[in-house]
Design an enzyme around this catalytic site. Structure first.
Site, PDB file in Angstrom:
ATOM      1  N   LYS A 153       0.478  -1.192   0.042  1.00 11.90           N
ATOM      2  CA  LYS A 153       0.242   0.404   0.226  1.00 11.90           C
ATOM      3  C   LYS A 153       0.329   1.016  -0.163  1.00 11.90           C
ATOM      4  O   LYS A 153       0.861   1.939  -0.698  1.00 11.90           O
ATOM      5  CB  LYS A 153      -1.108  -0.120   1.261  1.00 11.90           C
ATOM      6  CG  LYS A 153      -2.033  -1.527   1.083  1.00 11.90           C
ATOM      7  CD  LYS A 153      -3.020  -1.709   2.079  1.00 11.90           C
ATOM      8  CE  LYS A 153      -3.679  -1.636   2.020  1.00 11.90           C
ATOM      9  NZ  LYS A 153      -4.788  -2.100   2.897  1.00 11.90           N
ATOM     10  N   ILE A 154       2.170   1.019   0.625  1.00 15.22           N
ATOM     11  CA  ILE A 154       2.696   2.825   1.433  1.00 15.22           C
ATOM     12  C   ILE A 154       3.666   2.731  -0.781  1.00 15.22           C
ATOM     13  O   ILE A 154       3.774   4.078  -0.822  1.00 15.22           O
ATOM     14  CB  ILE A 154       3.533   2.566   2.394  1.00 15.22           C
ATOM     15  CG1 ILE A 154       2.880   1.949   2.856  1.00 15.22           C
ATOM     16  CG2 ILE A 154       4.727   3.629   2.025  1.00 15.22           C
ATOM     17  CD1 ILE A 154       3.879   2.276   4.730  1.00 15.22           C
ATOM     18  N   THR A 232      12.336   4.051   3.619  1.00 17.58           N
ATOM     19  CA  THR A 232      10.941   4.560   4.931  1.00 17.58           C
ATOM     20  C   THR A 232      10.857   3.286   5.914  1.00 17.58           C
ATOM     21  O   THR A 232       9.611   3.411   5.879  1.00 17.58           O
ATOM     22  CB  THR A 232      10.473   5.806   4.696  1.00 17.58           C
ATOM     23  OG1 THR A 232       9.279   4.846   3.343  1.00 17.58           O
ATOM     24  CG2 THR A 232      10.512   7.383   4.224  1.00 17.58           C
ATOM     25  N   SER A 233      10.958   2.168   5.891  1.00 12.55           N
ATOM     26  CA  SER A 233      10.502   0.964   5.679  1.00 12.55           C
ATOM     27  C   SER A 233      11.272   0.396   7.035  1.00 12.55           C
ATOM     28  O   SER A 233      10.147   0.982   7.989  1.00 12.55           O
ATOM     29  CB  SER A 233      10.333  -0.199   4.784  1.00 12.55           C
ATOM     30  OG  SER A 233      12.265  -0.571   4.587  1.00 12.55           O
ATOM     31  N   ARG A 234      12.064  -0.879   7.123  1.00  8.63           N
ATOM     32  CA  ARG A 234      12.824  -0.493   8.730  1.00  8.63           C
ATOM     33  C   ARG A 234      14.313  -0.550   7.929  1.00  8.63           C
ATOM     34  O   ARG A 234      14.572  -1.298   7.304  1.00  8.63           O
ATOM     35  CB  ARG A 234      12.495  -2.085   9.133  1.00  8.63           C
ATOM     36  CG  ARG A 234      10.356  -2.311   9.010  1.00  8.63           C
ATOM     37  CD  ARG A 234      10.230  -1.654  10.404  1.00  8.63           C
ATOM     38  NE  ARG A 234       9.185  -1.629  11.414  1.00  8.63           N
ATOM     39  CZ  ARG A 234       7.856  -1.262  11.279  1.00  8.63           C
ATOM     40  NH1 ARG A 234       8.685   0.037  10.876  1.00  8.63           N
ATOM     41  NH2 ARG A 234       7.003  -1.172  12.346  1.00  8.63           N
ATOM     42  N   ASP A 258      14.872   7.555   6.944  1.00  8.62           N
ATOM     43  CA  ASP A 258      13.863   7.374   8.214  1.00  8.62           C
ATOM     44  C   ASP A 258      14.087   6.061   9.511  1.00  8.62           C
ATOM     45  O   ASP A 258      13.302   6.654  10.745  1.00  8.62           O
ATOM     46  CB  ASP A 258      12.524   7.524   7.886  1.00  8.62           C
ATOM     47  CG  ASP A 258      11.416   8.169   9.144  1.00  8.62           C
ATOM     48  OD1 ASP A 258      12.217   8.897   9.189  1.00  8.62           O
ATOM     49  OD2 ASP A 258      10.776   7.431   9.244  1.00  8.62           O
ATOM     50  N   GLU A 263      17.895   0.765  15.537  1.00 14.46           N
ATOM     51  CA  GLU A 263      17.833   2.378  16.123  1.00 14.46           C
ATOM     52  C   GLU A 263      16.900   3.049  16.997  1.00 14.46           C
ATOM     53  O   GLU A 263      17.646   3.917  18.033  1.00 14.46           O
ATOM     54  CB  GLU A 263      16.295   2.819  15.035  1.00 14.46           C
ATOM     55  CG  GLU A 263      15.239   2.223  15.139  1.00 14.46           C
ATOM     56  CD  GLU A 263      14.328   2.554  13.814  1.00 14.46           C
ATOM     57  OE1 GLU A 263      13.101   2.987  14.379  1.00 14.46           O
ATOM     58  OE2 GLU A 263      14.471   3.102  12.898  1.00 14.46           O
ATOM     59  N   HIS A 301      12.024   8.004  12.629  1.00 15.13           N
ATOM     60  CA  HIS A 301      11.434   7.388  12.342  1.00 15.13           C
ATOM     61  C   HIS A 301      10.096   7.886  13.049  1.00 15.13           C
ATOM     62  O   HIS A 301       9.487   7.808  13.439  1.00 15.13           O
ATOM     63  CB  HIS A 301      11.476   6.669  13.448  1.00 15.13           C
ATOM     64  CG  HIS A 301      11.193   4.756  12.792  1.00 15.13           C
ATOM     65  ND1 HIS A 301      11.300   4.036  13.122  1.00 15.13           N
ATOM     66  CD2 HIS A 301       9.720   4.818  12.041  1.00 15.13           C
ATOM     67  CE1 HIS A 301       9.989   2.789  12.408  1.00 15.13           C
ATOM     68  NE2 HIS A 301       9.401   3.390  11.938  1.00 15.13           N
TER      69      HIS A 301
END
Length: 338
Positions: A153-154, A232-234, A258, A263, A301
């Site tokens: 979706k993203i 921007t995922s993991r 991100d 992290e 994040h």
């Protein structure tokens, strides 16, 4: 099943007020900190335990929760939960999907714009009363080729936004959505072609054993020289050492992240403790190196962190809990019904 008691962890005042209002018929316990073994005596009689992705739901904890039948994760990621052990103990695991699709997609595009226009460098210069243009001539998104890895979706929402900027899009995904590709005007291609043909590569993969270090030195050797890279995922889907190597070799012109590997250690600035491994210390040092590079842009994040996404997150999480109570579980990601 009959549910009497629900415990919520990593719960701020807004979450507490929301669930207190909408679950008033149940005995509720709220904890601001993450779930730990010290909480077990207080929650071992809870039928439902709600956590976010910082609470480690481990074998030691699960085996001390005889009454628990649902671990409800109040965010999208659930790799902090030991799904195998939950299955062994008849505990269902759900997540909270879809609340931040638009937010993360918009943040992804904002990182592209900032990275290509050197906005992070220009901002720091201006704050230091330096107005030199040296080294910060930008590039435009229009007519650039964007490589999307993962068309969930993203990923699809990023493609939709990118097409609005006049970008060409190549995509790689194990599950291709050909009708959507035709509608949005992008093409699927093998991974090597996406890496070699893209000016900007944007990663949209879940963190699983199969995607661990999906972006590594071998794959960076196949990218178009001078490409920009966005994640921007993991953090775990990228090999941090490989990213630094790619920048040093000139394979990557710039990187925007991100998310980072391990992290949580960076966020807590926690590098001393009996549970810190040598590998984690190395990753922490590599992340500190990234933070100090001019060709790297890092945000903490925050891709999901909008007012609208938080409202949707609470609503979806509540609906998931109520669906389980009513005997119609939804958003199931693992475990099994007892």
């Amino acid at each position: 099943m009959q549910v009497k008691k629900i415990a919520f962890f990593e719960c701020d005042k807004k979450r507490q007020a929301y669930f207190s209002e909408h679950l008033s018929g149940f005995e509720l316990e709220f904890y601001a900190d993450k779930l730990g073994e010290q909480h077990v005596p207080s929650v071992k009689d809870c039928q439902i335990i709600s956590v976010i992705n910082y609470s480690p739901v481990t074998r030691n904890i699960i085996e001390q929760l005889p009454e628990t039948k649902l671990i409800a994760v109040g965010c999208t990621g659930f790799n902090n939960v030991d799904l195998k052990v939950c299955e062994e103990h008849g505990i269902l695991v759900t997540n909270t999907p879809g609340y931040s699709d638009d937010a993360v997609a918009e943040h992804t595009v904002s990182l592209m714009l900032m990275l290509l226009r050197h906005a992070h460098t220009a901002l720091l210069r201006a704050k230091d009363n330096q107005f030199s243009w040296k080294g910060i001539r930008g590039r435009q998104l229009k007519d650039k080729t964007l490589g999307i890895i993962g068309t969930g979706k993203i990923g699809l929402k990023v493609i939709e936004l990118a097409r609005g900027f006049g970008m060409n899009v190549l995509a790689y995904s194990r599950n291709q959505k050909t009708e959507v590709a035709t509608k949005l005007g992008f093409s699927y291609a093998p991974l090597e072609k996406v890496l070699a043909g893209s000016d900007i590569i944007s990663l949209h993969l879940a963190a699983t054993q199969a995607t661990y270090h999906f972006i590594n030195q071998e794959r960076l050797l196949k990218v178009k020289p001078g490409a920009f890279f966005i994640n921007t995922s993991r953090g775990e889907v990228c090999d941090t050492k490989a990213l630094i190597w790619g920048l040093d070799q000139g394979l990557l012109r710039g990187v925007a992240l991100d998310v980072l590997e391990d992290e949580k250690i960076c966020q807590e600035n926690r590098v001393v403790g009996p549970d810190i491994t040598a590998a984690q210390l190395e990753t922490y040092a590599l992340n500190q190196h990234l933070l100090r590079r001019d060709d790297v842009l890092i945000t903490p994040h925050i891709g999901w962190f909008t007012e609208e996404a938080i409202t949707d997150m609470l609503s979806i999480h509540l609906d998931t809990i109520l669906a389980f109570i009513q005997g119609n579980p939804c958003h199931v990601v693992g475990g099994r019904k007892g």
